[in-house]
Design an enzyme around this catalytic site. Structure first.
Site, PDB file in Angstrom:
ATOM      1  N   GLU A 175       0.833  -1.219   0.000  1.00  0.00           N
ATOM      2  CA  GLU A 175       0.000   0.000   0.000  1.00  0.00           C
ATOM      3  C   GLU A 175       0.859   1.257   0.000  1.00  0.00           C
ATOM      4  OE1 GLU A 175      -3.063  -0.549  -1.095  1.00  0.00           O
ATOM      5  OE2 GLU A 175      -3.385  -1.875   0.608  1.00  0.00           O
ATOM      6  N   SER A 214     -25.950   7.348 -15.389  1.00  0.00           N
ATOM      7  CA  SER A 214     -25.560   6.230 -14.527  1.00  0.00           C
ATOM      8  C   SER A 214     -26.797   5.665 -13.860  1.00  0.00           C
ATOM      9  CB  SER A 214     -24.573   6.707 -13.451  1.00  0.00           C
ATOM     10  OG  SER A 214     -24.479   5.738 -12.431  1.00  0.00           O
ATOM     11  N   GLY A 252     -16.516   4.705  -2.305  1.00  0.00           N
ATOM     12  CA  GLY A 252     -15.930   5.168  -1.040  1.00  0.00           C
ATOM     13  C   GLY A 252     -15.497   4.047  -0.127  1.00  0.00           C
ATOM     14  N   LEU A 296     -12.323   0.217  -2.789  1.00  0.00           N
ATOM     15  CA  LEU A 296     -12.242  -0.915  -3.723  1.00  0.00           C
ATOM     16  C   LEU A 296     -12.088  -0.428  -5.168  1.00  0.00           C
ATOM     17  CD1 LEU A 296     -15.002  -3.175  -2.101  1.00  0.00           C
ATOM     18  CD2 LEU A 296     -12.526  -3.420  -1.889  1.00  0.00           C
ATOM     19  N   SER A 312     -13.686   1.973  -7.039  1.00  0.00           N
ATOM     20  CA  SER A 312     -14.847   2.187  -7.920  1.00  0.00           C
ATOM     21  C   SER A 312     -14.486   3.188  -9.011  1.00  0.00           C
ATOM     22  CB  SER A 312     -16.047   2.679  -7.116  1.00  0.00           C
ATOM     23  OG  SER A 312     -15.728   3.886  -6.447  1.00  0.00           O
ATOM     24  N   ASP A 326      -4.416   1.033  -9.205  1.00  0.00           N
ATOM     25  CA  ASP A 326      -5.826   0.658  -9.382  1.00  0.00           C
ATOM     26  C   ASP A 326      -6.151   0.460 -10.862  1.00  0.00           C
ATOM     27  OD1 ASP A 326      -5.779   1.270  -6.704  1.00  0.00           O
ATOM     28  OD2 ASP A 326      -6.745   3.217  -6.954  1.00  0.00           O
ATOM     29  N   TYR A 332      -4.066  11.464   2.109  1.00  0.00           N
ATOM     30  CA  TYR A 332      -3.368  10.716   1.041  1.00  0.00           C
ATOM     31  C   TYR A 332      -2.306  11.607   0.405  1.00  0.00           C
ATOM     32  CZ  TYR A 332      -2.695   7.867  -3.167  1.00  0.00           C
ATOM     33  OH  TYR A 332      -2.147   7.098  -4.173  1.00  0.00           O
TER      34      TYR A 332
HETATM   35  C1  GLA Z   1      -5.427   4.419  -3.536  1.00  0.00           C
HETATM   36  C2  GLA Z   1      -4.737   4.954  -4.785  1.00  0.00           C
HETATM   37  C3  GLA Z   1      -3.661   3.982  -5.281  1.00  0.00           C
HETATM   38  C4  GLA Z   1      -2.727   3.564  -4.163  1.00  0.00           C
HETATM   39  C5  GLA Z   1      -3.530   3.143  -2.937  1.00  0.00           C
HETATM   40  C6  GLA Z   1      -2.654   2.855  -1.767  1.00  0.00           C
HETATM   41  O1  GLA Z   1      -6.169   3.277  -3.863  1.00  0.00           O
HETATM   42  O2  GLA Z   1      -5.692   5.137  -5.803  1.00  0.00           O
HETATM   43  O3  GLA Z   1      -2.954   4.575  -6.354  1.00  0.00           O
HETATM   44  O4  GLA Z   1      -1.822   4.587  -3.856  1.00  0.00           O
HETATM   45  O5  GLA Z   1      -4.474   4.109  -2.559  1.00  0.00           O
HETATM   46  O6  GLA Z   1      -1.848   1.770  -2.013  1.00  0.00           O
END
Ligand code: GLA
Length: 363
Positions: A16, A50, A103, A106, A108, A153, A203
């Site tokens: 992560e 949507s 949110g 996962l 989305s 992702d 973040y």
């Molecule tokens: C989110 C971001 C990813 C990654 C994760 C943490 O999902 O979209 O790019 O940084 O957090 O691993």
């Protein structure tokens, strides 16, 4: 003429906040995903509908600028990024239907962007290959929507292979599908349903902190530190916060590599302690967990999980546990009971099956 593509959400098995440090991650796609059905229009408008939203959003080409369109920005941004690349994009109707909980960490948003990008690529016969699709979808999220995400992702949504995790080298962007032998084991996902409090600001703070640490250490990215460099790197950083970030990222990369080795050897059960060590690193060093995540991870382990950790960006979202099949129900119930005792909102849970990446639906 219309085409439909479906792209999945993901859980991240381990690794992560390593992606924007050019390190390693090991996500797998889940069965939940977003389907985008795209057709051309006789006018030049971009219309996004949507199933999960009440009102369609219509944007004229002249108004297609970063941050436009609210929830529809993830779809509109694909058209914007293509135009920025000098491609001609006609009027389009984009219809979305997603069953990835929003949110919940996962992905989305990556499922949405990747379903639209692959559908538009197909409909307009743009001939974008896997790398170009990755660049397009990252640009959509980073530059149009303004989310400073790191690319894992989108890779998972585009390139995952059923029954495999996707080993991602976030520097070269090379990926390798690694089989996950799940005989007698399940990946149980607990959705804390806790609100992502301050998630985007926190973040960004982690990302900027890691970049500042790399600059202070004179390296391109934290990826360039191996475990043997850790002590000397920590000694050269003044701020405790940056030291914690560096320790997380370096130890995390090692855990991903070790997990890949164990999966390749077919020894899925042995990755459990690495998952739990990763949870501790995210809680204590990177500080991206919240009580709901910690309680879920701890309770899963007490209930017999071989390992458990939060997955995704943090500050809410989901925990995964590697649970012997016969204990799945009891482990889920134990988390529900622990949540009730702690006064948390009831969690949701499901068993995740590693699924395939984006694919065309129908004819
Ligand atoms: C989110 C971001 C990813 C990654 C994760 C943490 O999902 O979209 O790019 O940084 O957090 O691993």
């Amino acid at each position: 003429m219309s085409v439909s593509w479906r792209a999945p959400g993901r859980v991240n098995l381990i690794g992560e906040h390593t992606d924007y440090n050019e390190g390693f991650a090991l996500p797998f796609a889940i069965e939940q995903g977003c389907t985008a059905t795209v057709s051309t229009r006789t006018d030049a408008q971009l219309v996004v509908r949507s199933v999960q939203q009440d009102e369609p959003i219509t944007v004229a080409p002249a108004d297609l600028a970063p941050r436009a369109g609210g929830w529809a920005g993830y779809a509109l941004g694909v058209a914007w990024a293509l135009r920025e690349d000098g491609r001609d994009v006609p009027g389009l109707t984009i219809e979305l239907d997603s069953d990835v909980p929003v949110g919940s960490g996962l992905s989305s948003s990556a499922a949405l962007v990747c379903s639209v990008a692959t559908a538009v690529n197909d409909l307009l016969e743009l001939g974008l290959d896997a790398d170009a699709l990755l660049a397009l979808t990252r640009r959509t999220e980073n530059d149009f929507v303004g989310a400073p995400t790191g690319g894992m992702d989108q890779l998972a949504a585009l390139r995952s292979v059923a029954d495999h995790a996707l080993f991602c080298d976030m520097r070269s962007l090379a990926t390798e599908a690694v089989h996950i032998a799940l005989d007698g084991l399940r990946v149980l996902v607990i959705d804390t349903r806790a609100e992502h409090r301050h998630a985007s600001g926190e973040y960004r703070r982690r990302r900027e902190g890691c970049e500042a640490a790399a600059r202070a250490l004179g390296i391109r990215a934290l990826r360039d530190l191996g475990p043997d460099d850790l002590d000397s790197a920590l000694a050269r950083l003044d701020e405790d916060e940056l030291r914690r970030y560096v320790r997380h990222v370096v130890t995390k990369d090692e855990r991903v590599l070790r997990t890949v080795e164990l999966l390749r050897a077919g020894d899925t059960a042995a990755i459990g302690p690495l998952l739990t060590a990763s949870q501790a690193s995210m809680r204590d060093d990177f500080q991206i967990t919240i009580p709901e995540l910690d309680v879920a991870a701890d309770t899963l382990v007490e209930a017999g999980a071989l390992g458990a950790r939060m997955t995704g960006g943090g500050f809410g979202g989901c925990v995964i546990g590697l649970v012997p099949t016969e204990l799945v129900e009891a482990a889920g119930a134990a988390v529900e009971a622990a949540y009730a005792r702690a006064g948390f909102r009831p969690p949701a849970s499901f068993v995740a099956h590693p699924a395939a990446g984006a694919r065309r639906i129908g004819a």
